[in-house]
Write an enzyme that holds these catalytic residues in place. Structure first.
Site, PDB file in Angstrom:
ATOM      1  N   TRP A 111     -45.890  41.581  16.473  1.00 45.19           N
ATOM      2  CA  TRP A 111     -45.591  40.822  17.701  1.00 45.19           C
ATOM      3  C   TRP A 111     -46.872  40.135  18.133  1.00 45.19           C
ATOM      4  O   TRP A 111     -47.931  40.344  17.535  1.00 45.19           O
ATOM      5  CB  TRP A 111     -45.070  41.755  18.797  1.00 45.19           C
ATOM      6  CG  TRP A 111     -44.035  41.096  19.670  1.00 45.19           C
ATOM      7  CD1 TRP A 111     -44.225  40.486  20.873  1.00 45.19           C
ATOM      8  CD2 TRP A 111     -42.634  40.980  19.381  1.00 45.19           C
ATOM      9  NE1 TRP A 111     -43.032  40.004  21.350  1.00 45.19           N
ATOM     10  CE2 TRP A 111     -42.041  40.291  20.466  1.00 45.19           C
ATOM     11  CE3 TRP A 111     -41.834  41.393  18.318  1.00 45.19           C
ATOM     12  CZ2 TRP A 111     -40.674  39.999  20.507  1.00 45.19           C
ATOM     13  CZ3 TRP A 111     -40.478  41.113  18.369  1.00 45.19           C
ATOM     14  CH2 TRP A 111     -39.913  40.426  19.451  1.00 45.19           C
ATOM     15  N   ASP A 112     -46.787  39.317  19.171  1.00 46.67           N
ATOM     16  CA  ASP A 112     -48.003  38.607  19.572  1.00 46.67           C
ATOM     17  C   ASP A 112     -49.033  39.537  20.212  1.00 46.67           C
ATOM     18  O   ASP A 112     -50.189  39.183  20.360  1.00 46.67           O
ATOM     19  CB  ASP A 112     -47.691  37.432  20.498  1.00 46.67           C
ATOM     20  CG  ASP A 112     -46.950  37.819  21.756  1.00 46.67           C
ATOM     21  OD1 ASP A 112     -46.666  39.013  21.938  1.00 46.67           O
ATOM     22  OD2 ASP A 112     -46.647  36.920  22.558  1.00 46.67           O
ATOM     23  N   TRP A 113     -48.618  40.747  20.584  1.00 48.43           N
ATOM     24  CA  TRP A 113     -49.546  41.677  21.213  1.00 48.43           C
ATOM     25  C   TRP A 113     -49.934  42.856  20.326  1.00 48.43           C
ATOM     26  O   TRP A 113     -50.759  43.681  20.730  1.00 48.43           O
ATOM     27  CB  TRP A 113     -48.969  42.229  22.523  1.00 48.43           C
ATOM     28  CG  TRP A 113     -47.551  42.712  22.420  1.00 48.43           C
ATOM     29  CD1 TRP A 113     -46.435  42.052  22.824  1.00 48.43           C
ATOM     30  CD2 TRP A 113     -47.085  43.952  21.858  1.00 48.43           C
ATOM     31  NE1 TRP A 113     -45.309  42.798  22.561  1.00 48.43           N
ATOM     32  CE2 TRP A 113     -45.681  43.972  21.972  1.00 48.43           C
ATOM     33  CE3 TRP A 113     -47.714  45.042  21.274  1.00 48.43           C
ATOM     34  CZ2 TRP A 113     -44.901  45.034  21.517  1.00 48.43           C
ATOM     35  CZ3 TRP A 113     -46.935  46.104  20.812  1.00 48.43           C
ATOM     36  CH2 TRP A 113     -45.549  46.092  20.954  1.00 48.43           C
ATOM     37  N   ASN A 385     -33.728  40.748  25.652  1.00 51.92           N
ATOM     38  CA  ASN A 385     -34.961  40.112  26.093  1.00 51.92           C
ATOM     39  C   ASN A 385     -35.025  38.692  25.553  1.00 51.92           C
ATOM     40  O   ASN A 385     -35.147  38.490  24.344  1.00 51.92           O
ATOM     41  CB  ASN A 385     -36.179  40.901  25.593  1.00 51.92           C
ATOM     42  CG  ASN A 385     -37.484  40.153  25.824  1.00 51.92           C
ATOM     43  OD1 ASN A 385     -37.893  39.937  26.955  1.00 51.92           O
ATOM     44  ND2 ASN A 385     -38.129  39.736  24.746  1.00 51.92           N
ATOM     45  N   GLU A 386     -34.854  37.697  26.440  1.00 48.33           N
ATOM     46  CA  GLU A 386     -35.125  36.276  26.186  1.00 48.33           C
ATOM     47  C   GLU A 386     -34.176  35.601  25.206  1.00 48.33           C
ATOM     48  O   GLU A 386     -34.442  34.487  24.766  1.00 48.33           O
ATOM     49  CB  GLU A 386     -36.583  36.083  25.725  1.00 48.33           C
ATOM     50  CG  GLU A 386     -37.590  36.480  26.796  1.00 48.33           C
ATOM     51  CD  GLU A 386     -39.040  36.222  26.406  1.00 48.33           C
ATOM     52  OE1 GLU A 386     -39.317  36.114  25.186  1.00 48.33           O
ATOM     53  OE2 GLU A 386     -39.897  36.131  27.305  1.00 48.33           O
ATOM     54  N   GLU A 482     -41.592  39.155  34.277  1.00 47.60           N
ATOM     55  CA  GLU A 482     -42.606  39.171  33.211  1.00 47.60           C
ATOM     56  C   GLU A 482     -43.592  38.048  33.465  1.00 47.60           C
ATOM     57  O   GLU A 482     -43.204  36.897  33.658  1.00 47.60           O
ATOM     58  CB  GLU A 482     -41.934  39.006  31.842  1.00 47.60           C
ATOM     59  CG  GLU A 482     -42.905  39.134  30.673  1.00 47.60           C
ATOM     60  CD  GLU A 482     -42.183  39.065  29.324  1.00 47.60           C
ATOM     61  OE1 GLU A 482     -41.139  39.727  29.182  1.00 47.60           O
ATOM     62  OE2 GLU A 482     -42.658  38.335  28.442  1.00 47.60           O
TER      63      GLU A 482
END
Length: 780
Positions: A111-113, A385-386, A482
């Site tokens: 993931w991006d994190w 989510n999204e 968020e």
């Protein structure tokens, strides 16, 4: 069990796997007995036909085998048969493809994190379950209030031995205040044609005087009551008992048409604004009838390996850190996992509400809603989510097949998941997606024309180009679920990953692969450029970059959060291993129940808000505004104003500050409050000019003195540290090389000659040694 021969001839012998990650086949005594392909479900397999008499302990340890398939290869194979967008995560994530083909923690492929670790294995307990008649698999507890009584509806989900008739009693009892206990009972009968499971309902009516309400953190006590549900078989003398703690509270998500609410004072919610009267719908929570500002954060998996994320010490450390900075809600993010039973138990005990994103598909939704429903901390169910905004805004190049994906989206989240959730838990709101326009999205066919419409529902907001310290860049919204800015972890935390000094540059291979965001470090760079002078050839460039990024993150999220509080997560507020970033310390201030919060307008006037998140008013308060120049600890001017505020309000005070009359580079302002009944309201600050342009800020002299007096507390040994300065110090950051300890507060704006800081350590350390171990950093 002592011997397999003791299993009754008509009894049930199940192999129960609470969590298998993810695709595997199962063998017992060399025979195939089943398979798994979903990380989030419990598998119950009848193994009685596969048992061998006279074999005991080796049953599990020697002859029970799981054969796992590579999740990467399995995902790729499934994608070839039935493709679903997106094919891969962005290349910058340094991850794997087709994770959406597996019922697995989506973040495990990258993931991006965080990193990609497509784990396999047993991440929850495995055990043998034996019974002769029936067990209680799950219990739900539904509370509502009518007049002076609480209504408690208990639903027990029973599983039977399908091979025999069952006769018995289902009982429930609850212990209340003053050791008062009430109970109820129901007769249970089945016949040979029953399919092996059944639901049984029990009801109680409880006078309010025997019950204390459960409240979120900061608003009251977290009263919990022991509920015992038992099935007693009259056929076999077996008793199966299920014990749970429940709380009595009401939680309501209020979505009302603002055009039909003339004259109503709009209440606030988590990072929200309901001030757009006449347009849209409200979106806020009422708890026990009170509108509550939902201060909180997003919760991603605590560890990329899910079994380590469930470690009780880790859960305690993180949840206690959330409570300590006044958080009252966490959004369990839908790309992770359904957290452990212990996680939700601690949230119940600590008063932390849960916004629970769901992780799709029928079987796991039912199992997890049944598992979690009784927790008073669960506030809301959200389908995904999204996904709504991703489909509407063509994030994954699905525009050409929009109708096809929309049809599947509605089939899954509306026709499949929605009735399951609402059937099992009718007392809580189910929202199809986050962000979403809530009721308005439903009216628009579940995919709104603009899911980011700030007049409806919740929003996710990120803007890395504009100055995050400037409150004027943020939009009013009903509920910001968020938002955030990145920062780097400290060198001490980074050293747990690498001690190679050559890695400590932004251009190193290490830094490149650790930063997964598509634009790499550009977003942090842009934020730092607004406020700091940072030279690329400075020998301490990397060290300063870390420090400045944490300041920037803390100040940006402080500005954004106070903006939302006035209007009525980050990447991380904490580092790996539990160390607090500067942002988490700042959250103690910007989430404080009572706070004086300034908002500088583009006109260079300043509005002042008194934020009161308590259930009682503030009367007779005095707000003091001190004007400082950068070279002295003595204010150049102080003004005081009377201030009052209603309960649960953000009141704009009748205070006029005109900064356009001042030399902005030479001054800053400190805001404080004194009021009867307000035991704590932290100082707040306004910097009218970007810090890299201020005039008069000079190098301070700093002394650190550790008192010889210590105090033993449940959380550790407390030391008192005096920090003595001779001038203004910005973002004073204290570090100690002593292991096992932490500063209670940090990241100080020092405007007094002496500040006292508390330090907690699990073990005693000589004050002189602690004093020598402390180093510090500040902005100049």
């Amino acid at each position: 069990m002592d011997a397999i021969e003791e299993v009754p001839a008509t009894g049930v012998v199940n192999l129960v796997l609470e969590g298998v990650d993810t695709v595997s086949t199962i063998e017992m005594n060399t025979r195939y007995i089943g398979s798994t392909d979903n990380m989030f479900v419990r598998y119950v397999i009848d193994v009685k036909p596969y048992l061998k008499v006279r074999l005991n302990e080796w049953l599990i340890y020697k002859r029970f085998k799981l054969i796992f398939v590579s999740p990467v290869e399995k995902a790729q194979a499934r994608s070839k048969k039935y493709f679903a967008a997106p094919a891969c995560i962005p290349p910058s994530y340094n991850g794997e493809c087709h994770v959406n083909q597996l019922r697995k923690m989506q973040a495990s492929f990258g993931w991006d994190w965080g990193p990609a670790f497509p784990s396999v294995g047993l991440w929850k307990p495995v055990y043998i379950e034996v019974y002769n008649t029936a067990i209680i698999r799950s219990v739900t507890a539904h509370t509502s209030i009518v007049d002076d009584h609480w209504l408690l509806r208990i639903v027990a989900y029973l599983e039977f031995n399908k091979g025999k008739q069952v006769h018995g009693y289902l009982t429930a009892s609850i212990s209340m205040n003053n050791n008062h206990t009430i109970g109820t009972m129901k007769v249970i009968e089945t016949n040979l044609t029953d399919i092996g499971s059944n639901e049984a309902e029990l009801n109680m009516t409880i006078n309010k005087k025997f019950i204390n309400c459960w409240w979120p953190n900061g608003f009251g006590e977290q009263s919990l009551y022991n509920l015992h549900v038992a099935f007693i078989s009259t056929d076999s003398n077996e008793t199966y008992v299920k014990h749970q703690q429940i709380g009595f509270r009401t939680v309501e998500l209020v979505e009302e048409n603002t055009s039909v609410l003339p004259g109503q004072r709009f209440v606030r919610n988590n990072a929200s604004s309901n001030s757009s009267a006449g347009r849209g719908h409200t979106f806020y929570f009422k708890v026990n009838g009170y509108p509550i500002f939902m201060k909180g954060s997003n919760w991603i998996p605590a560890h990329i390996l899910p079994e380590l994320g469930a470690d009780k010490n880790t859960v305690d450390r993180l949840l206690l850190s959330a409570r300590e900075v006044h958080m009252a809600i966490l959004r369990v993010w839908g790309g992770g996992v359904y957290e452990s039973d212990y996680f939700y138990q601690r949230c119940d005990q600590l008063g932390i509400l849960i916004w629970q994103d769901l992780i799709s598909v029928k079987k796991e939704i039912k199992q997890n809603v049944l598992r979690l429903q009784h927790h008073p901390s669960i506030a809301l169910w959200v389908g995904n989510n999204e996904n709504e905004v991703a489909l509407r805004q063509n994030w994954y190049n699905t525009k050409e097949y929009y109708s096809f994906y929309k049809e599947n989206y509605i089939e899954l989240y509306v026709h499949t998941i929605k009735p399951i959730v609402e059937g099992l838990d009718p007392g809580r709101r189910y929202i199809v997606s986050s962000p979403s326009n809530g009721r308005q999205s439903e009216l628009e066919g579940y995919i709104a024309h603009n899911p980011f419409n700030s007049n409806f529902g919740d929003t996710h907001f990120y803007n890395y180009v504009l100055d995050g310290w400037n409150q004027n860049i943020y939009q009013k919204t009903r509920f910001a679920s968020e938002y955030g800015y990145q920062s780097l972890p400290s060198l001490s935390t980074m050293s747990t990953a690498t001690q190679n000094v050559s890695d400590y540059t932004l251009s190193s291979r290490y830094s490149f692969y650790r930063q997964h965001f598509p634009t790499r470090y550009a977003n942090i760079d842009m934020q730092l450029m607004h406020h700091f002078h940072l030279h690329p050839f400075d020998p301490k460039h990397f060290e300063l970059y870390i420090y400045y990024s944490q300041i920037s993150q803390a100040m940006s999220i402080k500005a954004e959060t106070e903006f939302y509080r006035q209007s009525q997560a980050d990447w991380y507020t904490m580092e790996y291993g539990g160390k607090w970033k500067m942002l988490h310390y700042f959250a103690k201030t910007f989430f404080a129940p009572v706070l004086v919060s300034p908002r500088r307008l583009q006109s260079n006037n300043v509005d002042i808000y008194l934020l009161n998140d308590r259930l009682v008013p503030i009367n007779g308060g005095i707000v003091t505004i001190d004007y400082f120049n950068w070279s002295s600890l003595t204010p150049i001017k102080s003004v005081m104003f009377a201030a009052n505020a209603e309960p649960l309000s953000a009141k704009k005070l009748l205070i006029n500050i005109e900064l356009w009359k001042e030399r902005l580079d030479e001054i800053f302002l400190r805001f404080s409050l004194k009021a009867v009944g307000v035991t704590s309201s932290p100082d707040n600050y306004l910097f009218p000019e970007r810090l890299k342009y201020v005039s008069g800020l000079m190098k301070p002299t700093i002394q650190v003195k550790v008192s010889n007096t210590t105090e033993s507390l449940p959380e550790g040994i407390r030391y008192i540290i005096d920090v003595i300065v001779d001038r203004i110090v910005l973002f004073l950051w204290l570090e100690s090389s002593v292991p096992g300890g932490h500063f209670v507060d940090n990241g100080f704006i020092v405007t007094k000659r002496i500040i006292s800081v508390h330090y907690l350590n699990q073990k005693h350390v000589a004050p002189q040694l602690l004093e020598r171990s402390i180093n510090y950093r500040y902005l100049l």
